[in-house]
Structures are given as structure tokens and as C-alpha cells.
Design a protein around this motif. Structure first.
Motif, PDB file in Angstrom:
ATOM      1  N   ASP A  20       0.848  -1.189   0.000  1.00 55.35           N
ATOM      2  CA  ASP A  20       0.000   0.000   0.000  1.00 55.35           C
ATOM      3  C   ASP A  20       0.884   1.239   0.000  1.00 55.35           C
ATOM      4  N   GLY A  24      -1.960   4.685  -3.324  1.00 52.45           N
ATOM      5  CA  GLY A  24      -2.729   3.483  -3.628  1.00 52.45           C
ATOM      6  C   GLY A  24      -1.865   2.248  -3.765  1.00 52.45           C
ATOM      7  N   SER A 163      -7.900  -1.187  -4.509  1.00 51.70           N
ATOM      8  CA  SER A 163      -7.276   0.008  -3.949  1.00 51.70           C
ATOM      9  C   SER A 163      -6.255  -0.298  -2.870  1.00 51.70           C
ATOM     10  N   SER A 164      -6.167  -1.556  -2.443  1.00 48.39           N
ATOM     11  CA  SER A 164      -5.240  -1.930  -1.379  1.00 48.39           C
ATOM     12  C   SER A 164      -4.792  -3.374  -1.560  1.00 48.39           C
TER      13      SER A 164
END
Length: 227
Positions: A20, A24, A163-164
């Protein structure tokens, strides 16, 4: 060196490490030298399964995956200096090249979290090594600034939806494990897989779509079941 099967296909593995970042999800990728396999292309750590990757005897349906996982960990260590924990990896997919490709490698793709530490490129096999955002790599490819092989492009496209790291791994674990047995169509401008109307029949007129359209950039991945 691991021997090939009756079709001349050897086993290989790829390790997709993720972390992460401030902007992003990022993945650790490397650029191959101008000569050799995947010349000038950006790829993930990986390579052929070797005899040392085969552990204790397992059931036939488990042995291949276990050997590929061991190879993914070993190749990560050899090419980046990072020591990945095999228990953190999730099997994502198998990629098989078109029948005419030689040498042939059936490659397992694994996804896993950043094991920590500072990656160090293997000088003879890696020109550049960096944590990158999947979307940035796809954009650079669309501008013809970098080289990506179809399996890499499709996987980056899939990862870019998360997103992670945790989201990407959860998606990977929840979605069906897929074998991308590749067939080339339209003079090399289309790559298709099972579920596509042109997979069995090059003139297929069915509605199923499971393909990468590479006539122009940006490339376009389509996965739509036939109706």
C-alpha cells in the motif's frame, strides 16, 4: 533443470508482490534486459521450476502447485533479494502460451504482500526494479513507453481494480482460479481464452467474449459470457 512434459512444456512461476503506497496499491516489477526472454519487458519476479523446488511427495493434483509456489519464493529471493513467505501467497491463475511458442512454459501466477526489506536487482537479469502503480504501467504501455506481455497486461488490469493489498488478495481468493490457455487470432492482434467464441473456431460467431484486443493502444480486455 526440470524436464518438460510430453508436449514440450515446462513449469514456471511468477510472484506478484504488492504493498500500500501513498497513492494506492503498488506492485514490485522489474525490466528485463534487451536480450533474452521477455526482452525489454516489464515483468514480475519469476522463472522456471527447478528440481530443488520439488519437495516431499504429494498427490499429483497438489505437486505442481507446491513446486510452482516454491519456485516463486526462490525466484523472488534470487532476483530481488526479498524473502517472501509462501504461506502469504494466493494462487491467482495459470498462463499457457500459444501452441506454436517455443520454449513453452505453463506459468503459475501467485499474489502476495510485501515481505518487507529493500529490494535489490539481480544485475544480470534485471535492468530496473521499482514499486509501481498498476494503472501507471497500463498508461505508460498505452503511450508505447514500455513493453508488456499479454499475461502481464491482463494481470495489471485485474489488479488495478483494487485500492489496497488486502482488497487485491481478497479478490484473488474469492474469484475462480483460472487457466488462461492462450490462442492467437487476427494475425497476432487478438489473444483469446476459453469462453471466447473464437477459442475453438477462429471464425466463431458466438457471443462469448474472453479476449485481449491488441489492434490499437490502449489494449482492451473483454470477459463476457455468451448469452
Amino acid at each position: 533443470m526440470q524436464s518438460a512434459d510430453r508436449n514440450g512444456t515446462r513449469l514456471a512461476a511468477t510472484a506478484i508482490l504488492m504493498r500500500d503506497g501513498e497513492s494506492g496499491l503498488e506492485t514490485l516489477m522489474m525490466k528485463r534486459p534487451a536480450k533474452g526472454s521477455f526482452a525489454d519487458a516489464w515483468v514480475w519476479p519469476g522463472g522456471a521450476v527447478e528440481e530443488e523446488d520439488h519437495g516431499d511427495a504429494l498427490a499429483p493434483n497438489e505437486a505442481e502447485g507446491a513446486a510452482a509456489l516454491a519456485a516463486a519464493v526462490r525466484e523472488t529471493r534470487e532476483e530481488t533479494g526479498l524473502e517472501a513467505d509462501p504461506s502469504t501467497f494466493v494462487a491467482h491463475a495459470i498462463w499457457s502460451p500459444p501452441a506454436e511458442v517455443r520454449p513453452r512454459f505453463r506459468t503459475w501466477f501467485f499474489m502476495g504482500p510485501n515481505p518487507g526489506g529493500t529490494p535489490v536487482a539481480h544485475e544480470s537479469e534485471v535492468v530496473d526494479l521499482a514499486w509501481v502503480r498498476p494503472g501507471d504501467m497500463l498508461d505508460a504501455h498505452a503511450r508505447e513507453e514500455i513493453v508488456l506481455a499479454p499475461p502481464t497486461w491482463v494481470t495489471l488490469f485485474q489488479i488495478s481494480a483494487s485500492s489496497s493489498t488486502s482488497e487485491a488478495l481478497e479478490r484473488c481468493a474469492a474469484e475462480p482460479f483460472e487457466h488462461f490457455e492462450t490462442r492467437v487470432r487476427e494475425g497476432g492482434k487478438m489473444f483469446c481464452w476459453f469462453g471466447d467464441a473464437k477459442f475453438e473456431d477462429e471464425d466463431g460467431t458466438g457471443k462469448g467474449r474472453h479476449r485481449l484486443e491488441a489492434t490499437t493502444r490502449p489494449w482492451r480486455y473483454v470477459s463476457e459470457p455468451g448469452r
